[in-house]
Design a protein around this motif. Structure first.
Motif, PDB file in Angstrom:
ATOM      1  N   LYS A  95       1.027  -1.172   0.182  1.00  0.00           N
ATOM      2  CA  LYS A  95       0.084  -0.061   0.015  1.00  0.00           C
ATOM      3  C   LYS A  95       0.946   1.317   0.014  1.00  0.00           C
ATOM      4  N   SER A  96       0.767   2.197  -1.010  1.00  0.00           N
ATOM      5  CA  SER A  96       1.478   3.327  -1.123  1.00  0.00           C
ATOM      6  C   SER A  96       0.823   4.205  -0.097  1.00  0.00           C
ATOM      7  N   LYS A  97       1.848   4.846   0.486  1.00  0.00           N
ATOM      8  CA  LYS A  97       1.242   5.962   1.638  1.00  0.00           C
ATOM      9  C   LYS A  97       1.962   7.388   1.348  1.00  0.00           C
ATOM     10  N   LEU A  98       1.795   8.279   2.000  1.00  0.00           N
ATOM     11  CA  LEU A  98       2.030   9.513   1.725  1.00  0.00           C
ATOM     12  C   LEU A  98       3.716   9.675   2.054  1.00  0.00           C
ATOM     13  N   PHE A  99       4.107   8.846   2.950  1.00  0.00           N
ATOM     14  CA  PHE A  99       5.528   9.037   3.103  1.00  0.00           C
ATOM     15  C   PHE A  99       6.169   7.447   3.179  1.00  0.00           C
ATOM     16  N   GLY A 100       5.946   7.075   1.969  1.00  0.00           N
ATOM     17  CA  GLY A 100       6.569   5.603   1.623  1.00  0.00           C
ATOM     18  C   GLY A 100       5.329   4.562   1.371  1.00  0.00           C
ATOM     19  N   LYS A 101       5.905   3.338   1.457  1.00  0.00           N
ATOM     20  CA  LYS A 101       5.154   2.324   1.372  1.00  0.00           C
ATOM     21  C   LYS A 101       4.645   1.308   2.386  1.00  0.00           C
ATOM     22  N   LYS A 102       3.715   0.601   2.637  1.00  0.00           N
ATOM     23  CA  LYS A 102       3.443  -0.433   3.706  1.00  0.00           C
ATOM     24  C   LYS A 102       3.137  -1.744   3.052  1.00  0.00           C
ATOM     25  N   ILE A 103       3.746  -2.766   3.693  1.00  0.00           N
ATOM     26  CA  ILE A 103       3.749  -4.119   2.975  1.00  0.00           C
ATOM     27  C   ILE A 103       2.566  -4.750   3.779  1.00  0.00           C
ATOM     28  N   LYS A 104       1.480  -4.797   3.187  1.00  0.00           N
ATOM     29  CA  LYS A 104       0.247  -5.371   3.719  1.00  0.00           C
ATOM     30  C   LYS A 104       0.202  -6.824   3.868  1.00  0.00           C
ATOM     31  N   SER A 105       0.710  -7.512   2.898  1.00  0.00           N
ATOM     32  CA  SER A 105       0.730  -9.113   3.180  1.00  0.00           C
ATOM     33  C   SER A 105       1.788  -9.776   2.007  1.00  0.00           C
ATOM     34  N   VAL A 106       2.260 -10.876   2.260  1.00  0.00           N
ATOM     35  CA  VAL A 106       3.126 -11.773   1.423  1.00  0.00           C
ATOM     36  C   VAL A 106       2.536 -12.916   1.255  1.00  0.00           C
ATOM     37  N   THR A 107       2.471 -13.773   0.235  1.00  0.00           N
ATOM     38  CA  THR A 107       1.822 -15.119  -0.152  1.00  0.00           C
ATOM     39  C   THR A 107       3.167 -15.716  -0.875  1.00  0.00           C
ATOM     40  N   VAL A 108       3.631 -16.579  -0.266  1.00  0.00           N
ATOM     41  CA  VAL A 108       4.761 -17.463  -0.759  1.00  0.00           C
ATOM     42  C   VAL A 108       4.213 -18.734  -1.088  1.00  0.00           C
ATOM     43  N   THR A 109       4.532 -19.290  -2.232  1.00  0.00           N
ATOM     44  CA  THR A 109       4.342 -20.713  -2.722  1.00  0.00           C
ATOM     45  C   THR A 109       5.347 -21.315  -2.943  1.00  0.00           C
ATOM     46  N   GLY A 110       5.421 -22.656  -2.998  1.00  0.00           N
ATOM     47  CA  GLY A 110       6.705 -23.738  -3.191  1.00  0.00           C
ATOM     48  C   GLY A 110       6.182 -25.133  -2.800  1.00  0.00           C
ATOM     49  N   TYR A 111       7.315 -25.983  -2.957  1.00  0.00           N
ATOM     50  CA  TYR A 111       7.226 -27.149  -2.467  1.00  0.00           C
ATOM     51  C   TYR A 111       8.199 -27.188  -1.065  1.00  0.00           C
ATOM     52  N   PRO A 112       7.661 -27.865  -0.063  1.00  0.00           N
ATOM     53  CA  PRO A 112       8.506 -28.117   1.123  1.00  0.00           C
ATOM     54  C   PRO A 112       9.392 -29.151   1.001  1.00  0.00           C
ATOM     55  N   ALA A 113      10.641 -29.204   1.635  1.00  0.00           N
ATOM     56  CA  ALA A 113      11.640 -30.015   1.507  1.00  0.00           C
ATOM     57  C   ALA A 113      12.184 -30.046   2.605  1.00  0.00           C
ATOM     58  N   THR A 114      12.871 -31.471   2.981  1.00  0.00           N
ATOM     59  CA  THR A 114      13.694 -31.683   4.294  1.00  0.00           C
ATOM     60  C   THR A 114      14.913 -32.295   3.820  1.00  0.00           C
ATOM     61  N   PHE A 115      15.977 -32.271   4.607  1.00  0.00           N
ATOM     62  CA  PHE A 115      17.233 -32.784   4.585  1.00  0.00           C
ATOM     63  C   PHE A 115      17.464 -34.199   5.222  1.00  0.00           C
ATOM     64  N   LYS A 116      17.760 -35.085   4.668  1.00  0.00           N
ATOM     65  CA  LYS A 116      17.718 -36.581   5.067  1.00  0.00           C
ATOM     66  C   LYS A 116      19.189 -37.080   4.921  1.00  0.00           C
ATOM     67  N   ASN A 117      19.681 -38.138   5.657  1.00  0.00           N
ATOM     68  CA  ASN A 117      20.974 -38.950   5.621  1.00  0.00           C
ATOM     69  C   ASN A 117      22.197 -37.959   5.169  1.00  0.00           C
ATOM     70  N   PHE A 118      22.605 -37.145   6.172  1.00  0.00           N
ATOM     71  CA  PHE A 118      23.688 -36.393   6.423  1.00  0.00           C
ATOM     72  C   PHE A 118      25.068 -37.289   6.411  1.00  0.00           C
ATOM     73  N   ARG A 119      25.898 -36.646   5.700  1.00  0.00           N
ATOM     74  CA  ARG A 119      27.334 -37.586   5.449  1.00  0.00           C
ATOM     75  C   ARG A 119      28.345 -36.607   5.393  1.00  0.00           C
ATOM     76  N   VAL A 120      29.503 -37.073   5.957  1.00  0.00           N
ATOM     77  CA  VAL A 120      30.736 -36.282   5.764  1.00  0.00           C
ATOM     78  C   VAL A 120      31.621 -36.948   4.416  1.00  0.00           C
ATOM     79  N   GLU A 121      31.723 -36.115   3.574  1.00  0.00           N
ATOM     80  CA  GLU A 121      32.663 -36.464   2.391  1.00  0.00           C
ATOM     81  C   GLU A 121      34.172 -36.526   2.618  1.00  0.00           C
TER      82      GLU A 121
END
Length: 124
Positions: A95-121
């Motif tokens: 939203k644009s205001k007189l003295f700058g801008k104001k973020i009203k909302s943020v919508t994020v989309t994507g595929y959630p992922a997890t890390f598994k099987n940690f190993r030291v090379e």
């Protein structure tokens, strides 16, 4: 006469304010390196998630990148506590205001992922 005295006092005043820097110690550069290579498997979910985040005032003061990272963190926590969001996209309502801008909302989309099987090379 007053101008001469004023000029002389100004020169003395400015000349007396000087800085000097002295160093009392020296350092030597030591060439060292420490590396560790850790690998992990990434398990990506097949369902795409979408989350709308409404930032608070203190979040907005920290900047746009901070608001986006908080939105991603909230989306991951809300949808199974994943580690990262793959193919992350964000859409902001500003939203644009007189003295700058104001973020009203943020919508994020994507595929959630997890890390598994940690190993030291090991270096060969």
């Amino acid at each position: 006469m007053k101008r001469i005295l004023f000029g002389l006092s100004l020169v003395l005043l400015l000349g007396s304010c000087s800085m000097s820097r002295t160093s009392t110690s020296t350092t030597l550069g030591v060439a060292t390196s420490l590396t560790s290579v850790t690998s992990a498997d990434l398990v990506v979910s097949s369902t795409k998630i979408s989350y709308t985040y409404y930032p608070k005032k203190q979040d907005r003061k920290a900047g746009m990148a901070h608001v986006i990272s908080n939105a991603v963190a909230a989306a991951l926590k809300e949808n199974g506590n994943a580690d990262i969001l793959v193919e992350c996209q964000h859409e902001m309502v500003i939203k644009s205001k007189l003295f700058g801008k104001k973020i009203k909302s943020v919508t994020v989309t994507g595929y959630p992922a997890t890390f598994k099987n940690f190993r030291v090379e090991r270096n060969k």
